[in-house]
Design an enzyme around this catalytic site. Structure first.
Site, mmCIF file in Angstrom:
data_model
loop_
_atom_site.group_PDB
_atom_site.id
_atom_site.type_symbol
_atom_site.label_atom_id
_atom_site.label_comp_id
_atom_site.label_asym_id
_atom_site.label_seq_id
_atom_site.Cartn_x
_atom_site.Cartn_y
_atom_site.Cartn_z
ATOM 1 C CB CYS A 99 -8.977 -0.831 7.195
ATOM 2 S SG CYS A 99 -8.366 -0.707 5.580
ATOM 3 N N GLY B 200 -4.608 2.033 10.509
ATOM 4 C CA GLY B 200 -4.428 2.498 9.376
ATOM 5 C C GLY B 200 -4.318 3.734 9.411
ATOM 6 C CG ASN C 286 -10.312 -4.600 9.046
ATOM 7 O OD1 ASN C 286 -10.485 -5.102 10.129
ATOM 8 N ND2 ASN C 286 -9.403 -4.913 8.194
ATOM 9 N N GLY C 287 -10.373 -5.669 5.487
ATOM 10 C CA GLY C 287 -10.193 -6.903 5.008
ATOM 11 C C GLY C 287 -9.632 -6.757 3.663
ATOM 12 C CB CYS D 117 -6.397 -12.605 11.568
ATOM 13 S SG CYS D 117 -4.647 -11.970 11.424
ATOM 14 C CE1 TYR E 13 3.136 -4.309 14.805
ATOM 15 C CE2 TYR E 13 1.440 -4.692 13.322
ATOM 16 C CZ TYR E 13 2.241 -3.898 13.836
ATOM 17 O OH TYR E 13 2.366 -2.604 13.081
HETATM 18 P P1 AMP Z 1 11.308 -5.914 10.378
HETATM 19 O O1 AMP Z 1 12.403 -6.098 11.397
HETATM 20 O O2 AMP Z 1 11.437 -4.808 9.090
HETATM 21 O O3 AMP Z 1 10.504 -7.250 10.227
HETATM 22 O O4 AMP Z 1 9.935 -5.284 11.135
HETATM 23 C C1 AMP Z 1 9.431 -5.987 12.376
HETATM 24 C C2 AMP Z 1 8.808 -4.961 13.148
HETATM 25 O O5 AMP Z 1 7.618 -4.691 12.482
HETATM 26 C C3 AMP Z 1 8.136 -5.682 14.442
HETATM 27 O O6 AMP Z 1 8.313 -4.744 15.406
HETATM 28 C C4 AMP Z 1 6.700 -5.805 14.297
HETATM 29 O O7 AMP Z 1 6.088 -5.250 15.601
HETATM 30 C C5 AMP Z 1 6.413 -4.993 13.179
HETATM 31 N N1 AMP Z 1 5.251 -5.395 12.498
HETATM 32 C C6 AMP Z 1 5.001 -6.741 12.097
HETATM 33 N N2 AMP Z 1 4.043 -6.797 11.211
HETATM 34 C C7 AMP Z 1 3.526 -5.556 10.837
HETATM 35 C C8 AMP Z 1 2.624 -5.055 9.879
HETATM 36 N N3 AMP Z 1 1.908 -5.804 9.066
HETATM 37 N N4 AMP Z 1 2.500 -3.632 10.005
HETATM 38 C C9 AMP Z 1 3.281 -2.950 10.596
HETATM 39 N N5 AMP Z 1 4.342 -3.318 11.355
HETATM 40 C C10 AMP Z 1 4.486 -4.741 11.596
#
Ligand code: AMP
Length: 458
Positions: free
Chosen positions: A2, A28, A103-104, A237, A243
């Site tokens: 969030c 979010g 957030n958490g 984190c 990311y």
């Molecule tokens: P996948 O191949 O389905 O594992 O998706 C990988 C992609 O999801 C990568 O491009 C990451 O940047 C993105 N990603 C990683 N963690 C998250 C997250 N918690 N929420 C949204 N996207 C994510």
């Protein structure tokens, strides 16, 4: 995950918050909301499902005026994606009110809630955050700051919080400092936000981060530490750097852009791709890491994959079916760059593998001769219990398969991950003080109890 934003001492606090939430939209996308308190001490709330630009259109702010406000953008990690679970929460208590933006993820909220319910408490939502409201209302200590400490003591898990107790704004981080929270100055007003990019959008100057375990009171002209929670080892984190946060933000005292470039450079050293013609990123979250990879490897950086910005983050769509279908809508390859080339595709992480498999098919379909994937974090082998949406181990491709099998599954010619030590050594302030549980399995708390069953409308 969030995004949270707060402002105090500004005549148009709700509008400032509204603007700030636009910069926290990446944290979010399921719902957004604002609570403001006016000069008469009256609290006003607006909450809606969807993006800030959809749910909180300017017209929605008319009734939400005040000199102090908090806001929230949500995607669910505890509790369903429903309007009942949208934040900030606003409740009447002690002849005044309490508003909370969180957030958490609280790992022990189910047990705490059960106990509160046995004592007769009535809950209006299924989200973890609501236990904080109940505990604040029941706290018996003499001062508001002591009541905050009393209410939060015993809560386990991650929380960066903005609280409104009547018309006073408090900013708090859990003792391990899992999630970021920054404070800035806007003229005579204080602004506080999950990331500094939200200070930038409203023109506020960064002052400092809220420290892990610190309870800060923000009143016009005064920033005061009014309490602290029991200390625990820092667990910021690392995935915020990998990311989650925006590259134009500073979190945990470091630049996200610098962190990602360092991750990319380190990846190039650990996992070179001899004979490759070019490197490209999976936009947008891995742009900076791919630039770092290109810099350290000497390969040209190309914009070989184009992202449609009118489609949200695939992962954030709450259902798996939605995610897979969205890959093609969201990305398109540039054939002229890829045809006949041996290419390095840099991404920040592989979680489920669904998006990645679809992307590799797109790249091959555009004529690439070889696809070498490089990932600027280690294999995600465990769920996050602290606020990132990777809840089930079974869904994580690296929990089931080793890298060679993952390479076969996603269809690449080679696959190279950054090592755990490489990642922790590359981020600002590393290697100590970070939570790497999703990569290492080193969880600093007990697991959460199973989530609550959402209330259904009949
Ligand atoms: P996948 O191949 O389905 O594992 O998706 C990988 C992609 O999801 C990568 O491009 C990451 O940047 C993105 N990603 C990683 N963690 C998250 C997250 N918690 N929420 C949204 N996207 C994510």
């Amino acid at each position: 995950m969030c995004g949270i934003f707060g402002v105090t001492g500004h005549g148009d606090a709700a509008s400032i918050t509204h603007l700030g939430l636009y910069s926290l939209q990446h944290r979010g996308q399921e719902s957004a909301g604002i609570v403001a308190v006016d000069a008469d001490g009256l609290a006003h709330a607006t909450r809606a499902m969807g993006l800030v630009s959809d749910g909180l259109a300017d017209g929605e702010l008319k009734g939400v005026q005040g000199h102090v406000a908090i806001g929230h953008t949500r995607y669910s990690t505890a509790g369903a994606s429903t309007i009942e679970n949208a934040q900030p929460i606003l409740a009447r208590a002690r002849g005044g009110h309490i508003a909370v933006a969180h957030n958490g993820n609280l790992v022990n909220h189910v047990a705490i809630r059960r106990q509160l319910e046995e004592d007769g408490a009535i809950f209006a939502s299924t989200q973890d955050t609501e236990v904080i409201v109940h505990r604040l209302a029941r706290a018996r200590a003499a001062t508001p700051a002591e009541r905050i400490r009393e209410a939060l003591t015993g809560l386990e898990g991650s929380y960066s919080l903005l609280l409104l107790l009547d018309d006073v704004l408090y900013a708090v981080r859990d003792p391990r400092g899992w999630r970021p929270l920054a404070i800035g100055r806007l003229g005579d007003a204080w602004v506080t936000a999950s990331e500094t990019c939200a200070l930038d959008i409203v023109g506020a100057q960064f002052v400092r981060d809220v420290a892990p375990g610190e309870i800060v009171r923000l009143t016009p002209g005064q920033l005061e530490t009014v309490g602290s929670l029991d200390v625990a080892p820092a667990m910021q984190c690392v995935f915020e750097y990998v990311y989650f946060a925006r590259p134009d933000s500073r979190v945990f005292g470091g630049s996200v852009d610098r962190a990602r470039r360092a991750l990319g450079r380190r990846l190039a050293l650990e996992q070179p791709a001899p004979g490759a013609d070019l490197v490209f990123s999976v936009p947008d979250s891995s742009n900076s890491a791919a630039l770092g990879y290109a810099e350290a490897s000497g390969l040209p950086y190309e914009l070989a994959l184009i992202r449609n910005h009118y489609v949200g983050r695939t992962f954030i769509a709450p259902t798996q079916g939605g995610r897979a279908a969205k890959v093609k809508v969201k990305f398109n390859p540039v054939r002229e760059l890829l045809e006949g080339k041996k290419v390095v595709m840099v991404d920040d992480s592989i979680v489920r593998g669904t998006t990645t498999r679809g992307l590799v098919q797109l790249i091959r379909g555009a004529g690439a001769a070889e696809v070498h994937m490089r990932v600027s974090s280690p294999p995600v082998t465990g769920p996050c219990w602290y606020g990132i949406d990777t809840p089930n181990r079974e869904e994580l491709i690296a929990a089931r398969l080793d890298p060679a099998a993952i390479a076969a599954e996603i269809g690449v010619d080679s696959l190279g991950y950054l090592s755990l030590d490489g990642m922790l050594g590359a981020v600002p302030g590393g290697p100590d003080g970070f939570c790497d549980a999703c990569f290492s399995g080193r969880y600093p708390t007990d697991p959460p109890e199973s989530p609550l069953v959402p209330l259904r409308r009949r």
